[in-house]
Design a protein around this motif. Sequence first.
Motif, mmCIF file in Angstrom:
data_model
loop_
_atom_site.group_PDB
_atom_site.id
_atom_site.type_symbol
_atom_site.label_atom_id
_atom_site.label_comp_id
_atom_site.label_asym_id
_atom_site.label_seq_id
_atom_site.Cartn_x
_atom_site.Cartn_y
_atom_site.Cartn_z
ATOM 1 N N ASP A 378 1.176 -1.221 0.277
ATOM 2 C CA ASP A 378 0.095 -0.319 -0.143
ATOM 3 C C ASP A 378 0.866 1.545 0.151
ATOM 4 N N ARG A 382 1.495 3.982 -3.340
ATOM 5 C CA ARG A 382 1.048 5.573 -2.837
ATOM 6 C C ARG A 382 1.995 5.980 -3.599
ATOM 7 N N GLU A 390 -3.696 4.586 -7.665
ATOM 8 C CA GLU A 390 -5.861 4.020 -7.372
ATOM 9 C C GLU A 390 -5.407 2.627 -7.538
ATOM 10 N N ASP A 393 -5.853 2.623 -3.388
ATOM 11 C CA ASP A 393 -7.626 2.121 -2.944
ATOM 12 C C ASP A 393 -8.036 1.256 -3.436
#
Length: 439
Positions: A378, A382, A390, A393
């Motif tokens: 993650d 990012r 994306e 997310d």
Amino acid sequence: MRSICLTLPTNRPCAATITALGKEAAYAAEHFDVEVHLLVLDSCAAPAHAEHAAALRQLTPRPDVVVHHLDEARQRDFLQRVIERSGVAKPELMLDLMLPGDVSYGACTNRAFLIASALGCTSVHRRDSDSSYQALDGEPVYPIHHELLSLGKRAVDALPDVTRTRLDPADVYKPVAMVGASFVGELSVDIGEIRELDPEIYYEVVGLWAEAGTPAEERRELVDDSFVGAGTDPFTHDESTLGTPDIWRVDMCNIGLDHEVYERVPLPPATSTIGSDYFLLHLVRDATLPGVVHNRHIVNYYTPERRTGPGFTAYQLRFTKFLLSMLYLYPVYTAMERARGALLDEQHHIRVDEIARHVGRSVGADRTENIRRLDVLDRCYRQLGAKYAEFADHIVPLRERLLDEAQADMEDFALLIEAWGPLVAASRSERPARGVDDA
């Protein structure tokens, strides 16, 4: 004359690859005393399916090359008959593990294994739809040449046909269980863009597939060796090595396996997980079965759908699940490495109960390491921004499900190992359809 199975599982348009595969089948039949069952397991929609059928019809017919073009309906029919005949528990689950609704690299190859057993084949030779052959002096360089020279022979009898040997004297009378090579061209996993965007993030992300506790230097060495194949140097002459196979130099798009391996242990049927079809490479090596590694490398290339929109999301999800699968696979690999020759019985056959025991024990692994893997992924994605952010997310609400699926995939593998012997035995009494599929 022995029968062999040259197979191509596909879920994407690949008529040119099928044409090339047909020529490899003809080469095998012409140069070796074999009947080739050319098996295309076709999961494509109607337009691509029709293109594949047309490509198969245009192959030059040979009496010693038998074509089997099976869409999922014909595959399901065969599997249902085998499962019913086998009498295994949970037949609906077994059908789902063999023919799931999502992409499964292990399951599609397991289907090829069962069909090969039904056809009386002594080996399976797998290729992929996103690859092609190298050429020398204008002629294709077919891996099946090395595969048929050695596969299934006692190692001592395969010696005259290899360039060199690194064979342990204790293994000379064991059968050659695997013959394979790697690929040239693009990385086998489509993550090269990450390396271009940020090499340090690439090291951190790819390093997530190392076992927990791996020292930093070893982790970087692992990353350097990961997914690169044989580089980019073109084929110039044959080289082959007999001995304990270097599985880092073998790819599943370029492999032949002896039936004594795949008829005893299947591949993990995990869905949407890259790398789920590599288990048998570890098993062959750790069981001290001889293999041949050669240099007739396949050419690997990427298909465009992997890099944009839903295709990018789906591929990155498969990579994520690959990272999570390591929590359960590493304990099994470690146990097999420690057991080594004890994985074989007196006839050099794999002790299936030992494999099942190791897989069963790994199911209860603590999830803390996988939670960390998701956290690192993650953060890194990012940092990369754009479509990677994306994707980060996208998987936030999927975290618990992904953790559960990684464990469930291993539980399913344990169930399939237990059912595999009856399924293989039942397959020998069934016959899959032959000919070009007009469905």
